[in-house]
Every structure is written in structure tokens, then in C-alpha cells.
Design a protein around this motif. Structure first.
Motif, PDB file in Angstrom:
ATOM      1  N   VAL A   1       0.870  -1.171   0.000  1.00  0.00           N
ATOM      2  CA  VAL A   1       0.000   0.000   0.000  1.00  0.00           C
ATOM      3  C   VAL A   1       0.908   1.222   0.000  1.00  0.00           C
ATOM      4  CG1 VAL A   1      -1.792   1.268   1.241  1.00  0.00           C
ATOM      5  CG2 VAL A   1      -1.798  -1.231   1.272  1.00  0.00           C
ATOM      6  N   LEU A   2       0.685   2.117  -0.962  1.00  0.00           N
ATOM      7  CA  LEU A   2       1.528   3.290  -1.145  1.00  0.00           C
ATOM      8  C   LEU A   2       0.716   4.550  -0.891  1.00  0.00           C
ATOM      9  CD1 LEU A   2       4.263   4.480  -2.132  1.00  0.00           C
ATOM     10  CD2 LEU A   2       3.355   4.317  -4.468  1.00  0.00           C
ATOM     11  N   ALA A   3       1.276   5.465  -0.108  1.00  0.00           N
ATOM     12  CA  ALA A   3       0.641   6.760   0.151  1.00  0.00           C
ATOM     13  C   ALA A   3       1.577   7.853  -0.358  1.00  0.00           C
ATOM     14  CB  ALA A   3       0.391   6.941   1.647  1.00  0.00           C
ATOM     15  N   LEU A   4       1.001   8.852  -1.051  1.00  0.00           N
ATOM     16  CA  LEU A   4       1.801   9.881  -1.691  1.00  0.00           C
ATOM     17  C   LEU A   4       1.301  11.282  -1.391  1.00  0.00           C
ATOM     18  CD1 LEU A   4       2.031   8.246  -5.236  1.00  0.00           C
ATOM     19  CD2 LEU A   4       3.830   8.293  -3.495  1.00  0.00           C
ATOM     20  N   ASP A   5       2.238  12.184  -1.165  1.00  0.00           N
ATOM     21  CA  ASP A   5       1.970  13.616  -1.122  1.00  0.00           C
ATOM     22  C   ASP A   5       2.644  14.174  -2.369  1.00  0.00           C
ATOM     23  OD1 ASP A   5       1.372  16.243  -0.397  1.00  0.00           O
ATOM     24  OD2 ASP A   5       3.147  16.424   0.860  1.00  0.00           O
ATOM     25  N   LEU A   6       1.858  14.346  -3.432  1.00  0.00           N
ATOM     26  CA  LEU A   6       2.395  14.691  -4.748  1.00  0.00           C
ATOM     27  C   LEU A   6       2.902  16.124  -4.809  1.00  0.00           C
ATOM     28  CD1 LEU A   6      -0.422  13.078  -6.922  1.00  0.00           C
ATOM     29  CD2 LEU A   6       1.866  12.157  -6.485  1.00  0.00           C
ATOM     30  N   GLY A   7       4.064  16.295  -5.411  1.00  0.00           N
ATOM     31  CA  GLY A   7       4.657  17.606  -5.621  1.00  0.00           C
ATOM     32  C   GLY A   7       6.053  17.435  -6.186  1.00  0.00           C
ATOM     33  N   THR A   8       6.728  18.556  -6.452  1.00  0.00           N
ATOM     34  CA  THR A   8       8.101  18.468  -6.949  1.00  0.00           C
ATOM     35  C   THR A   8       8.934  17.608  -6.002  1.00  0.00           C
ATOM     36  OG1 THR A   8       7.959  20.559  -8.126  1.00  0.00           O
ATOM     37  CG2 THR A   8      10.157  19.801  -7.530  1.00  0.00           C
ATOM     38  N   THR A   9       8.783  17.825  -4.703  1.00  0.00           N
ATOM     39  CA  THR A   9       9.326  16.904  -3.709  1.00  0.00           C
ATOM     40  C   THR A   9       8.145  16.093  -3.205  1.00  0.00           C
ATOM     41  OG1 THR A   9      11.097  18.420  -3.075  1.00  0.00           O
ATOM     42  CG2 THR A   9      10.560  16.665  -1.519  1.00  0.00           C
ATOM     43  N   THR A  10       8.083  14.852  -3.631  1.00  0.00           N
ATOM     44  CA  THR A  10       6.971  13.974  -3.288  1.00  0.00           C
ATOM     45  C   THR A  10       7.308  13.189  -2.032  1.00  0.00           C
ATOM     46  OG1 THR A  10       6.161  13.774  -5.552  1.00  0.00           O
ATOM     47  CG2 THR A  10       5.673  11.939  -4.079  1.00  0.00           C
ATOM     48  N   GLY A  11       6.425  13.274  -1.055  1.00  0.00           N
ATOM     49  CA  GLY A  11       6.559  12.456   0.140  1.00  0.00           C
ATOM     50  C   GLY A  11       5.885  11.120  -0.112  1.00  0.00           C
ATOM     51  N   TRP A  12       6.464  10.045   0.428  1.00  0.00           N
ATOM     52  CA  TRP A  12       5.868   8.730   0.237  1.00  0.00           C
ATOM     53  C   TRP A  12       5.986   7.905   1.511  1.00  0.00           C
ATOM     54  CZ3 TRP A  12       9.042   4.488   0.835  1.00  0.00           C
ATOM     55  CH2 TRP A  12      10.415   4.719   0.743  1.00  0.00           C
ATOM     56  N   ALA A  13       5.019   7.014   1.670  1.00  0.00           N
ATOM     57  CA  ALA A  13       5.021   6.046   2.762  1.00  0.00           C
ATOM     58  C   ALA A  13       4.484   4.752   2.179  1.00  0.00           C
ATOM     59  CB  ALA A  13       4.152   6.527   3.928  1.00  0.00           C
ATOM     60  N   LEU A  14       5.146   3.662   2.482  1.00  0.00           N
ATOM     61  CA  LEU A  14       4.819   2.375   1.895  1.00  0.00           C
ATOM     62  C   LEU A  14       4.699   1.315   2.971  1.00  0.00           C
ATOM     63  CD1 LEU A  14       4.830   0.667  -0.901  1.00  0.00           C
ATOM     64  CD2 LEU A  14       7.160   0.111  -0.192  1.00  0.00           C
ATOM     65  N   ARG A  15       3.581   0.612   2.967  1.00  0.00           N
ATOM     66  CA  ARG A  15       3.457  -0.598   3.788  1.00  0.00           C
ATOM     67  C   ARG A  15       3.649  -1.755   2.832  1.00  0.00           C
ATOM     68  NH1 ARG A  15      -1.981  -2.574   6.726  1.00  0.00           N
ATOM     69  NH2 ARG A  15      -2.492  -3.008   4.558  1.00  0.00           N
ATOM     70  N   GLY A  16       4.757  -2.474   3.002  1.00  0.00           N
ATOM     71  CA  GLY A  16       5.081  -3.582   2.114  1.00  0.00           C
ATOM     72  C   GLY A  16       4.209  -4.789   2.361  1.00  0.00           C
ATOM     73  N   HIS A  17       4.342  -5.771   1.495  1.00  0.00           N
ATOM     74  CA  HIS A  17       3.562  -6.998   1.635  1.00  0.00           C
ATOM     75  C   HIS A  17       3.852  -7.722   2.941  1.00  0.00           C
ATOM     76  CE1 HIS A  17       7.366  -8.469   0.042  1.00  0.00           C
ATOM     77  NE2 HIS A  17       7.056  -9.632   0.579  1.00  0.00           N
ATOM     78  N   ASP A  18       5.017  -7.429   3.546  1.00  0.00           N
ATOM     79  CA  ASP A  18       5.391  -8.031   4.821  1.00  0.00           C
ATOM     80  C   ASP A  18       4.901  -7.215   6.023  1.00  0.00           C
ATOM     81  OD1 ASP A  18       7.019  -5.827   4.530  1.00  0.00           O
ATOM     82  OD2 ASP A  18       8.907  -6.925   4.731  1.00  0.00           O
ATOM     83  N   GLY A  19       4.230  -6.086   5.761  1.00  0.00           N
ATOM     84  CA  GLY A  19       3.709  -5.248   6.831  1.00  0.00           C
ATOM     85  C   GLY A  19       4.671  -4.171   7.294  1.00  0.00           C
ATOM     86  N   LEU A  20       5.911  -4.183   6.821  1.00  0.00           N
ATOM     87  CA  LEU A  20       6.907  -3.197   7.220  1.00  0.00           C
ATOM     88  C   LEU A  20       6.619  -1.860   6.546  1.00  0.00           C
ATOM     89  CD1 LEU A  20       9.570  -2.848   8.831  1.00  0.00           C
ATOM     90  CD2 LEU A  20      10.756  -3.322   6.686  1.00  0.00           C
ATOM     91  N   ILE A  21       6.729  -0.784   7.307  1.00  0.00           N
ATOM     92  CA  ILE A  21       6.483   0.557   6.783  1.00  0.00           C
ATOM     93  C   ILE A  21       7.815   1.270   6.586  1.00  0.00           C
ATOM     94  CG2 ILE A  21       5.514   2.840   7.273  1.00  0.00           C
ATOM     95  CD1 ILE A  21       3.245   1.410   8.774  1.00  0.00           C
ATOM     96  N   THR A  22       8.014   1.797   5.375  1.00  0.00           N
ATOM     97  CA  THR A  22       9.159   2.637   5.072  1.00  0.00           C
ATOM     98  C   THR A  22       8.633   3.942   4.493  1.00  0.00           C
ATOM     99  OG1 THR A  22       9.431   1.580   2.925  1.00  0.00           O
ATOM    100  CG2 THR A  22      10.838   0.787   4.691  1.00  0.00           C
ATOM    101  N   THR A  23       9.393   5.007   4.680  1.00  0.00           N
ATOM    102  CA  THR A  23       8.937   6.322   4.239  1.00  0.00           C
ATOM    103  C   THR A  23      10.117   7.101   3.671  1.00  0.00           C
ATOM    104  OG1 THR A  23       9.356   7.506   6.312  1.00  0.00           O
ATOM    105  CG2 THR A  23       7.262   6.341   6.153  1.00  0.00           C
TER     106      THR A  23
END
Length: 173
Positions: A22-44
């Protein structure tokens, strides 16, 4: 290649494993992202799509497409994408960049059958801070209170979007 900054793994941020990322995005020239991988681990992190001096007008969007594909390849398959739905921009350039990134994102997702949905700014801020008009520093503080270390407000917003999507089941809870 786009400049990517990782905040690293967050202790205690592993959730029940989803079937896909699951991917979450704050769209812009500098895009913020947060990802919950298939293993449940969150990276940002953040990724910069500022065009180079000799780049054509479409290069930022090609780099964004390549970045999405790389996230999908490395962490995917991406199952769902949530993004900050901005209705008002401070300037014309910001509106154009946002619109181009959103068009690129939705086309990329449509081609791959990935579900996507925008979340209103006020909804994200209210969920993270309790105030629908919270300032940038409050969003950063809210992310830190959850154990994250966002580099800036773009990353903090992406974290808030991901937490909202997980905790409300995409607004259905």
C-alpha cells in the motif's frame, strides 16, 4: 535518476501483513511517500522530481513513472495507492505540477489495475492532529509522535495518509 531519501524502518511499525503493498503519496516536486510492504513493514521518504537544467517539460513525469515502476518492482506488487487530494494551490506552477503528477499516477495505476484514491487535505490533517487546518509543523509533530522521523512536511503528510488508510480501512471503518 530521482533523488530519494529514506527515513528507514520504524520500530513497532510492522502491521498485519497485507496481500500487497500500500503506497501513500503527497504529490509535488518533492513527493513524500510512505509504503506498507507486503510483509507489513512501513518505510517512508521523499523523492525529488525537479527537472534538470536541460530537461524537457515531460522529464519530471517520466521520472515519476519510472520511480513508481521501481517501487512496484522492489516492494510490490502495489495493491492500492492513496494520495493527498489538493483542491487549491498557492500558485499556478504548483497546480500544474500536481495535475501532471496526478495524471501520470492515475494512468500508471489504470494500466496495471491498481486501485487509487485521493484523500482530502482536511481529512488527513484531522486524522493526524485533530484539526482539519493543522499547520505543517503539527503534521511533522504528529508523525514523530507515532515513532517516525520525517525529513519534511511532505514525508509527514505521506505518513499521515498511510496511517489514515490503514486505520480507517480507506475511510470505510
Amino acid at each position: 535518476m530521482a533523488d530519494t531519501t529514506l527515513s528507514g524502518d520504524v520500530p513497532g511499525a510492522t502491521l498485519n501483513p497485507p496481500t500487497g503493498a500500500v503506497l501513500a503519496l503527497d504529490l509535488g516536486t518533492t513527493t513524500g511517500w510512505a509504503l506498507r510492504g507486503h510483509d507489513g513493514l512501513i518505510t517512508t521518504g521523499t523523492v525529488c522530481f525537479k527537472p534538470g537544467r536541460f530537461d524537457g517539460g515531460g522529464m519530471r513525469y517520466l521520472r515519476f513513472t519510472n520511480w513508481l515502476s521501481e517501487i512496484d518492482r522492489l516492494s510490490g506488487p502495489v495493491e492500492a495507492i492513496w494520495f493527498e487530494e489538493v483542491r487549491r494551490h498557492a500558485g499556478t506552477d504548483a497546480a500544474h505540477v500536481y495535475g501532471g503528477l496526478m495524471a501520470t499516477l492515475t494512468a500508471w495505476a489504470e494500466l496495471r489495475g491498481v486501485s487509487y484514491e485521493g484523500v482530502p487535505v482536511g481529512t488527513i490533517k484531522r486524522h493526524a492532529t485533530g484539526k482539519g487546518n493543522a499547520p505543517k509543523h503539527a503534521m511533522i509533530d504528529a508523525a514523530r509522535a507515532r515513532g517516525f522521523s520525517p525529513a519534511d512536511d511532505n514525508e509527514a503528510d505521506a505518513i499521515a495518509i498511510l496511517m489514515w488508510a490503514i486505520e480507517t480501512k480507506g475511510g470505510l471503518a
